[in-house]
Design a protein around this motif. Sequence first.
Motif, PDB file in Angstrom:
ATOM      1  N   ASP A 138      19.110  -8.245   9.912  1.00  0.00           N
ATOM      2  CA  ASP A 138      19.631  -7.080   9.270  1.00  0.00           C
ATOM      3  C   ASP A 138      18.542  -5.785   9.237  1.00  0.00           C
ATOM      4  OD1 ASP A 138      17.815  -7.625   7.217  1.00  0.00           O
ATOM      5  OD2 ASP A 138      19.425  -8.483   5.957  1.00  0.00           O
ATOM      6  N   ALA A 139      18.952  -4.701   8.843  1.00  0.00           N
ATOM      7  CA  ALA A 139      18.053  -3.516   9.267  1.00  0.00           C
ATOM      8  C   ALA A 139      18.427  -2.477   7.922  1.00  0.00           C
ATOM      9  CB  ALA A 139      17.989  -2.820  10.629  1.00  0.00           C
ATOM     10  N   VAL A 140      17.449  -1.637   7.674  1.00  0.00           N
ATOM     11  CA  VAL A 140      17.686  -0.375   7.058  1.00  0.00           C
ATOM     12  C   VAL A 140      18.228   0.639   8.161  1.00  0.00           C
ATOM     13  CG1 VAL A 140      16.776   1.787   5.917  1.00  0.00           C
ATOM     14  CG2 VAL A 140      15.814  -0.468   5.517  1.00  0.00           C
ATOM     15  N   VAL A 141      19.271   1.164   8.055  1.00  0.00           N
ATOM     16  CA  VAL A 141      20.121   1.966   9.026  1.00  0.00           C
ATOM     17  C   VAL A 141      19.922   3.450   8.726  1.00  0.00           C
ATOM     18  CG1 VAL A 141      22.138   2.309  10.431  1.00  0.00           C
ATOM     19  CG2 VAL A 141      21.512   0.096   9.678  1.00  0.00           C
ATOM     20  N   VAL A 142      19.188   4.372   9.473  1.00  0.00           N
ATOM     21  CA  VAL A 142      19.232   5.793   9.444  1.00  0.00           C
ATOM     22  C   VAL A 142      19.951   6.397  10.357  1.00  0.00           C
ATOM     23  CG1 VAL A 142      17.401   7.812   9.382  1.00  0.00           C
ATOM     24  CG2 VAL A 142      16.695   5.459   8.480  1.00  0.00           C
ATOM     25  N   GLY A 143      20.615   7.379  10.080  1.00  0.00           N
ATOM     26  CA  GLY A 143      21.796   7.906  10.889  1.00  0.00           C
ATOM     27  C   GLY A 143      21.786   9.461  10.659  1.00  0.00           C
ATOM     28  N   SER A 144      21.850  10.106  11.805  1.00  0.00           N
ATOM     29  CA  SER A 144      21.759  11.615  11.630  1.00  0.00           C
ATOM     30  C   SER A 144      23.337  12.071  12.262  1.00  0.00           C
ATOM     31  CB  SER A 144      20.766  12.159  12.855  1.00  0.00           C
ATOM     32  OG  SER A 144      20.809  13.607  12.722  1.00  0.00           O
ATOM     33  N   SER A 145      23.939  12.772  11.525  1.00  0.00           N
ATOM     34  CA  SER A 145      25.234  13.466  11.838  1.00  0.00           C
ATOM     35  C   SER A 145      26.215  12.307  12.320  1.00  0.00           C
ATOM     36  CB  SER A 145      24.969  14.486  12.774  1.00  0.00           C
ATOM     37  OG  SER A 145      26.124  15.176  13.248  1.00  0.00           O
ATOM     38  N   PHE A 146      26.544  12.475  13.650  1.00  0.00           N
ATOM     39  CA  PHE A 146      27.552  11.393  14.274  1.00  0.00           C
ATOM     40  C   PHE A 146      26.954  10.012  14.045  1.00  0.00           C
ATOM     41  CE2 PHE A 146      28.828   8.874  17.783  1.00  0.00           C
ATOM     42  CZ  PHE A 146      29.890   8.815  17.642  1.00  0.00           C
ATOM     43  N   GLY A 147      25.466   9.953  13.998  1.00  0.00           N
ATOM     44  CA  GLY A 147      24.709   8.792  13.994  1.00  0.00           C
ATOM     45  C   GLY A 147      25.266   8.279  12.520  1.00  0.00           C
ATOM     46  N   GLY A 148      25.186   9.294  11.551  1.00  0.00           N
ATOM     47  CA  GLY A 148      25.416   8.675  10.040  1.00  0.00           C
ATOM     48  C   GLY A 148      26.942   7.968  10.019  1.00  0.00           C
ATOM     49  N   ARG A 149      28.041   8.574  10.789  1.00  0.00           N
ATOM     50  CA  ARG A 149      29.116   7.976  10.803  1.00  0.00           C
ATOM     51  C   ARG A 149      29.233   6.699  11.386  1.00  0.00           C
ATOM     52  NH1 ARG A 149      34.447  10.946  13.537  1.00  0.00           N
ATOM     53  NH2 ARG A 149      35.748   8.930  13.647  1.00  0.00           N
ATOM     54  N   VAL A 150      28.367   6.498  12.460  1.00  0.00           N
ATOM     55  CA  VAL A 150      28.530   5.147  13.130  1.00  0.00           C
ATOM     56  C   VAL A 150      27.834   4.042  12.239  1.00  0.00           C
ATOM     57  CG1 VAL A 150      27.312   4.005  15.112  1.00  0.00           C
ATOM     58  CG2 VAL A 150      28.343   6.186  15.386  1.00  0.00           C
ATOM     59  N   ALA A 151      26.558   4.597  11.507  1.00  0.00           N
ATOM     60  CA  ALA A 151      26.078   3.944  10.629  1.00  0.00           C
ATOM     61  C   ALA A 151      26.813   3.153   9.408  1.00  0.00           C
ATOM     62  CB  ALA A 151      24.717   4.360   9.744  1.00  0.00           C
ATOM     63  N   LEU A 152      27.871   4.007   8.961  1.00  0.00           N
ATOM     64  CA  LEU A 152      28.704   3.802   7.945  1.00  0.00           C
ATOM     65  C   LEU A 152      29.768   2.836   8.613  1.00  0.00           C
ATOM     66  CD1 LEU A 152      29.148   7.261   6.047  1.00  0.00           C
ATOM     67  CD2 LEU A 152      28.514   5.096   4.987  1.00  0.00           C
ATOM     68  N   GLU A 153      30.146   3.055   9.784  1.00  0.00           N
ATOM     69  CA  GLU A 153      31.081   2.159  10.562  1.00  0.00           C
ATOM     70  C   GLU A 153      30.479   0.826  10.754  1.00  0.00           C
ATOM     71  OE1 GLU A 153      32.181   3.877  14.115  1.00  0.00           O
ATOM     72  OE2 GLU A 153      33.700   5.324  13.122  1.00  0.00           O
ATOM     73  N   LEU A 154      29.094   0.676  10.983  1.00  0.00           N
ATOM     74  CA  LEU A 154      28.458  -0.676  11.145  1.00  0.00           C
ATOM     75  C   LEU A 154      28.400  -1.193   9.696  1.00  0.00           C
ATOM     76  CD1 LEU A 154      26.720  -2.577  12.748  1.00  0.00           C
ATOM     77  CD2 LEU A 154      24.868  -1.324  11.821  1.00  0.00           C
ATOM     78  N   ALA A 155      28.319  -0.455   8.563  1.00  0.00           N
ATOM     79  CA  ALA A 155      28.232  -0.964   7.397  1.00  0.00           C
ATOM     80  C   ALA A 155      29.627  -1.899   6.786  1.00  0.00           C
ATOM     81  CB  ALA A 155      27.675  -0.331   6.180  1.00  0.00           C
ATOM     82  N   ALA A 156      30.563  -1.041   7.380  1.00  0.00           N
ATOM     83  CA  ALA A 156      32.116  -1.337   7.057  1.00  0.00           C
ATOM     84  C   ALA A 156      32.576  -2.575   7.929  1.00  0.00           C
ATOM     85  CB  ALA A 156      32.878  -0.161   7.241  1.00  0.00           C
ATOM     86  N   THR A 157      32.067  -2.741   8.973  1.00  0.00           N
ATOM     87  CA  THR A 157      32.649  -3.714   9.989  1.00  0.00           C
ATOM     88  C   THR A 157      31.634  -4.745  10.173  1.00  0.00           C
ATOM     89  OG1 THR A 157      31.794  -2.626  11.937  1.00  0.00           O
ATOM     90  CG2 THR A 157      34.089  -2.310  11.310  1.00  0.00           C
ATOM     91  N   HIS A 158      30.315  -4.693   9.782  1.00  0.00           N
ATOM     92  CA  HIS A 158      29.508  -5.578   9.854  1.00  0.00           C
ATOM     93  C   HIS A 158      28.473  -5.462   8.819  1.00  0.00           C
ATOM     94  CE1 HIS A 158      30.310  -6.430  14.347  1.00  0.00           C
ATOM     95  NE2 HIS A 158      30.568  -5.347  14.276  1.00  0.00           N
ATOM     96  N   PRO A 159      28.813  -5.736   7.508  1.00  0.00           N
ATOM     97  CA  PRO A 159      28.164  -5.439   6.235  1.00  0.00           C
ATOM     98  C   PRO A 159      26.998  -6.202   6.154  1.00  0.00           C
ATOM     99  CG  PRO A 159      30.361  -6.649   5.830  1.00  0.00           C
ATOM    100  CD  PRO A 159      30.408  -6.247   7.302  1.00  0.00           C
ATOM    101  N   GLY A 160      26.916  -7.485   6.793  1.00  0.00           N
ATOM    102  CA  GLY A 160      25.545  -8.008   6.525  1.00  0.00           C
ATOM    103  C   GLY A 160      24.530  -7.650   7.176  1.00  0.00           C
TER     104      GLY A 160
END
Length: 258
Positions: free
Chosen positions: A75-97
Amino acid sequence: MILAHDDAGAGTPVLLVHAGVADRRMWEPLVPALSHAFRVVRPDLRGFGDTPLPGGEYADADDLATLLDHLDVADAVVVGSSFGGRVALELAATHPGRVRELVLLNPDLDGVAPTETAEAFDAAEDRLLEADDLEGAVRLNVATWLGPDADLSVREALAAMQRRAFDIQLAADASDDPPEPRRAAVDLEAVVVPTVVVTGAHDMDHFRHLAAYAAEHIGGAELVELDWAGHLPALERPDAVRALLLDVLRDDPTVHAP
């Protein structure tokens, strides 16, 4: 597919996910300091930088999970910028661990109506691309997404990254086998990891609204406003964002505002 990526340092893994107008090069000024204390992974998503965009269905969040598997990162701390923030949230939603903490820099969100300013930008970009004015579309993006602190070298760097993305993505869309990105629905209220949302005072009204919305709907999220920043603070003032990230990653809440 294993995304093109850089992997530097040791310690707690930190995954840096670039904006939709950039690629992994946007993080270069931050990596040396971050990698002294953390393992810093920065990929190019499909269609950006050094990662191709083949035809068929794919999900950016799945690509990130596959990359973490490849690197043996649980697992990792995920830092997302703009669209990358949306992808980071999708990762948290679909692969929460796989996500232990989120830092969202002016994040994009799905399902929130755009402002008139955002609609006008999209229409202007579409007109330029339909007219095959690629350089005009690049200039529009640079002028829109960089705040007043960005100097000429930063503007030229962003132009190169945006031009590269256009080249890859427009060619892929025109092929006989176009890509089919699959977006994941994100329930912000189901996000349970510690989250810091950053907003720039000079950003487009749409993204300021999105940042406030995300901070309101993610339980316990902290909203940090940068009074100097536009949409891409990591490019505009990398020293300030580096300090902010180090403070967040070291869990020092007294110094989260540069």
